[in-house]
Motif scaffolding. Structure first.
Motif, PDB file in Angstrom:
ATOM      1  N   GLU A  61      55.103  63.029  20.248  1.00  0.00           N
ATOM      2  CA  GLU A  61      54.691  62.329  19.044  1.00  0.00           C
ATOM      3  C   GLU A  61      55.767  61.306  18.728  1.00  0.00           C
ATOM      4  O   GLU A  61      56.897  61.670  18.403  1.00  0.00           O
ATOM      5  N   VAL A 195      54.208  56.168  30.493  1.00  0.00           N
ATOM      6  CA  VAL A 195      53.580  55.282  29.515  1.00  0.00           C
ATOM      7  C   VAL A 195      52.829  54.217  30.296  1.00  0.00           C
ATOM      8  O   VAL A 195      53.402  53.543  31.150  1.00  0.00           O
ATOM      9  N   ARG A 216      55.502  63.589  28.102  1.00  0.00           N
ATOM     10  CA  ARG A 216      54.995  62.431  27.377  1.00  0.00           C
ATOM     11  C   ARG A 216      54.033  61.690  28.296  1.00  0.00           C
ATOM     12  O   ARG A 216      54.365  61.322  29.411  1.00  0.00           O
ATOM     13  N   GLU A 218      51.396  58.591  27.469  1.00  0.00           N
ATOM     14  CA  GLU A 218      50.822  57.722  26.454  1.00  0.00           C
ATOM     15  C   GLU A 218      50.099  56.556  27.101  1.00  0.00           C
ATOM     16  O   GLU A 218      50.538  56.020  28.120  1.00  0.00           O
ATOM     17  N   HIS A 220      48.887  52.799  26.020  1.00  0.00           N
ATOM     18  CA  HIS A 220      49.087  51.762  25.018  1.00  0.00           C
ATOM     19  C   HIS A 220      48.085  50.636  25.227  1.00  0.00           C
ATOM     20  O   HIS A 220      47.876  50.180  26.359  1.00  0.00           O
ATOM     21  N   VAL A 225      48.094  53.232  20.255  1.00  0.00           N
ATOM     22  CA  VAL A 225      48.883  54.102  21.120  1.00  0.00           C
ATOM     23  C   VAL A 225      48.243  55.475  21.077  1.00  0.00           C
ATOM     24  O   VAL A 225      48.046  56.050  20.008  1.00  0.00           O
ATOM     25  N   THR A 226      47.888  55.988  22.248  1.00  0.00           N
ATOM     26  CA  THR A 226      47.263  57.299  22.339  1.00  0.00           C
ATOM     27  C   THR A 226      48.213  58.231  23.058  1.00  0.00           C
ATOM     28  O   THR A 226      48.476  58.055  24.254  1.00  0.00           O
ATOM     29  N   GLY A 227      48.736  59.217  22.330  1.00  0.00           N
ATOM     30  CA  GLY A 227      49.650  60.196  22.905  1.00  0.00           C
ATOM     31  C   GLY A 227      48.885  61.454  23.259  1.00  0.00           C
ATOM     32  O   GLY A 227      48.108  61.971  22.458  1.00  0.00           O
ATOM     33  N   VAL A 251      44.370  64.507  21.260  1.00  0.00           N
ATOM     34  CA  VAL A 251      45.314  63.400  21.381  1.00  0.00           C
ATOM     35  C   VAL A 251      45.772  62.983  19.998  1.00  0.00           C
ATOM     36  O   VAL A 251      45.116  63.262  18.991  1.00  0.00           O
ATOM     37  N   GLN A 260      48.096  57.027  11.700  1.00  0.00           N
ATOM     38  CA  GLN A 260      48.008  58.054  12.721  1.00  0.00           C
ATOM     39  C   GLN A 260      46.818  58.962  12.451  1.00  0.00           C
ATOM     40  O   GLN A 260      46.378  59.125  11.316  1.00  0.00           O
TER      41      GLN A 260
END
Length: 579
Positions: A61, A195, A216, A218, A220, A225-227, A251, A260
């Motif tokens: 996050e 990423v 991580r 992600e 972009h 931004v999708t984590g 997600v 968010q």
């Protein structure tokens, strides 16, 4: 772990901080041996080695890695396991507002700064390519290793799938561009630190399929931004707006304005080109597909499904795997059917998902099917496409196929082979069939030694017409030859015309005379004595060469004539000058 906890408590009471630190390090070392389960995804942790608990990796996050605390975890043990220096446990204590570093509540979401987690170079290998795709301007093919900073582009009809070191797969459909902005792995954990930026199009991600959890990962876009704390999701961007659909797991979405939202499976979220994050919405249900033939004989097929309410379109993909990471094709259609083309032989999977007005696609229905292309269909020879066969019986011929034991022929009065259907099976590459005049279609396919058929060849349209009339000579001894033939009925409102030719050779390379007639007879100037050949044809459509009858051999004579030019006869026959 319970014995460790009891020993840790006892040791702390007796020996103070030093003994507690030792035990925490032991606990951290034991935890380091496990693999990492995915939390909040499938409700199950990854399988660790026997006797050791699996760590709880839950993605990232923002600038922090999220770890779900397990019984027996301590800040010191976790700092030694994940961070560059064990002494950073105090930073974890402050960041997470932990009162007792030795007593962490199980299930707590512990934040660990990504900046203090040691990383090693990650790997990404291209495992599947179809069509024209490039990486950094060079053509891509399966087996190529990609590094951090790689830029990948897929052309129209092209797809690419790359696999990361933890088994995660990223699939690019046609007309997409991405950049691998970060490609690392957390040292001592095997967790991914990746990423990916989307410049155009979309990506479909299946993360940590081995159940190892997510460090991580992600995606972009210019506005989103999708984590990942899930295993399967799709992200796309167009004209600055972006959307993400979560198919499995969960997600964390973040707009460039800092808004968010947590999005769970079955929901999607979108961001406007201005950067405004919308509320998550329910994805459309999966369509119900109509079954395809089993097996599918041929490289083309039409797949159809029941329309889904509120759908503005459908995404249709064909893949080699059931989880749809190795795409052979991807297309978007507006109606409830799609044509699948250029299918290879083998076991394949077609997936169809409904798209809503925001272009969010729900979970698709995946249907397996098998394509059979062998033995291949023969090349058809006669009758040719749009050709004409003459007579009551038509002979069909085709090229031989080495792997064929037999052939199957179908002839029908319609292109769908449903009307006036006749069939024949033979080991020879030819067959004859009695057919009435009219328009017909024929096709042929090969059968192997077990009688299993391959695909049909392309239907060939042709026409059947009666045989050309046969001319006959009626010689009255005059200056002309009368040639007659059986009349043919003409279509209503039309006149049937004929073309008559006479030549000195049966190949009609030296034509002596040619006339056109709208009756069933014609007269030709009498040539010199000798052997000649005549033939007649019905005239058809303009520009279509006439089909002549077989050449008929005739003998032309010069007769004895009286003063009025009339032929003289004797004994019931005309007198030939040559006699």
């Amino acid at each position: 772990m319970e014995s460790m906890q009891r020993f840790d408590t006892a040791a702390s009471r007796k020996n103070g901080i030093a003994s507690r630190t030792l035990v925490c390090r032991m606990a951290g070392a034991v935890g380091a041996l496990g693999t990492f389960g995915v939390v909040g995804i499938l409700g199950m942790a990854g399988a660790g080695w026997p006797g050791h608990a699996a760590a709880q990796a839950a993605g990232a996050e923002g600038s922090n890695f999220i770890y779900l605390v397990r019984p027996g975890d301590t800040l010191i043990g976790l700092a030694e396991r994940f961070m560059d220096r064990p002494g950073r446990w105090r930073e974890l204590q402050v960041l997470n507002k932990v009162e007792d570093p030795y007593r962490l509540p199980p299930g707590m979401r512990l934040r660990i700064p990504l900046a203090h987690i040691p990383v090693i170079d990650g790997t990404a290998r291209v495992v599947f390519v179809t069509g024209q795709a490039r990486a950094d301007g060079r053509a891509l093919q399966a087996g190529v290793e990609l590094g951090e900073g790689a830029r990948i582009e897929t052309g129209a009809g092209a797809t690419v799938t790359m696999e990361l070191g933890d088994g995660s797969r990223v699939t690019l459909p046609p007309a997409s561009t991405i950049e691998v902005r970060r490609l690392r792995a957390f040292s001592r954990t095997g967790l991914t630190d990746a990423v990916i930026g989307i410049g155009q199009g979309e990506v479909d991600s299946r993360v940590a399929p081995r159940g190892t959890g997510v460090g991580r990962f992600e995606i972009h876009t210019p506005s989103l931004v999708t984590g990942v704390r899930g295993t399967r999701f799709r992200v796309g961007t167009e004209d600055g707006a972006s959307q993400s659909a979560v198919l499995e797991g969960k997600v964390q979405a973040r707009s460039r304005r800092g808004q968010q939202a947590a999005v769970r499976a079955g929901y999607g979220i979108s961001v406007s080109s201005a950067g405004m994050l919308a509320q998550p919405v329910t994805l459309l249900p999966a369509p119900v597909l109509a079954p395809l033939p089993r097996p599918l004989l041929g490289s083309h097929a039409v797949v159809s499904w029941s329309p889904v309410a509120h759908a503005v379109g459908y995404r249709v993909v064909v893949a080699r795997d059931a989880v749809q990471t190795e795409l052979l094709s991807s297309q978007t259609v507006s109606g409830a059917q799609a044509t699948l083309q250029d299918l290879p032989e083998g076991d394949l999977y077609v997936g169809v998902s409904a798209l809503d007005a925001r272009q969010l696609g729900g979970a698709g229905t995946v249907m397996p099917f098998t394509v059979r292309l062998n033995p291949p269909a023969p090349f058809t020879l006669v009758p040719e496409r749009d050709g004409t066969a003459y007579g009551e019986t038509v002979t069909f011929t085709w090229a031989e196929v080495a792997s064929a034991a037999q052939y199957e022929l179908e002839v029908a009065a319609d292109a769908d082979f449903g009307q006036g259907l006749v069939q024949a099976r033979d080991a020879a590459p030819m067959a004859s069939q009695a057919l009435a005049p009219g328009r017909w279609w024929w096709r042929v396919r090969s059968l192997d030694a077990t009688g299993q058929p391959g695909p049909w060849g392309e239907p060939v349209a042709f026409a059947v017409e009666p045989s050309p009339p046969q001319p006959r000579l009626e010689d009255d001894g005059g200056d002309t030859l009368r040639i007659a033939w059986p009349a043919t009925a003409a279509a209503a409102g039309t006149v049937q015309a004929y073309r008559l030719q006479m030549a000195s050779d049966d190949g009609f390379t030296h034509i002596v005379s040619e006339v056109r007639s709208e009756t069933s007879e014609a007269r030709l100037p009498r040539p010199g004595s000798g052997i000649y050949f005549v033939r007649v044809a019905r005239e058809g459509k303009p520009g279509v060469p006439p089909h002549f009858s077989a050449p008929q051999r005739i003998e032309v004579m010069q007769y004895v004539r009286d003063s009025q030019g009339q032929a003289i006869g004797a004994g019931g026959r005309l007198l030939n000058r040559g006699n």
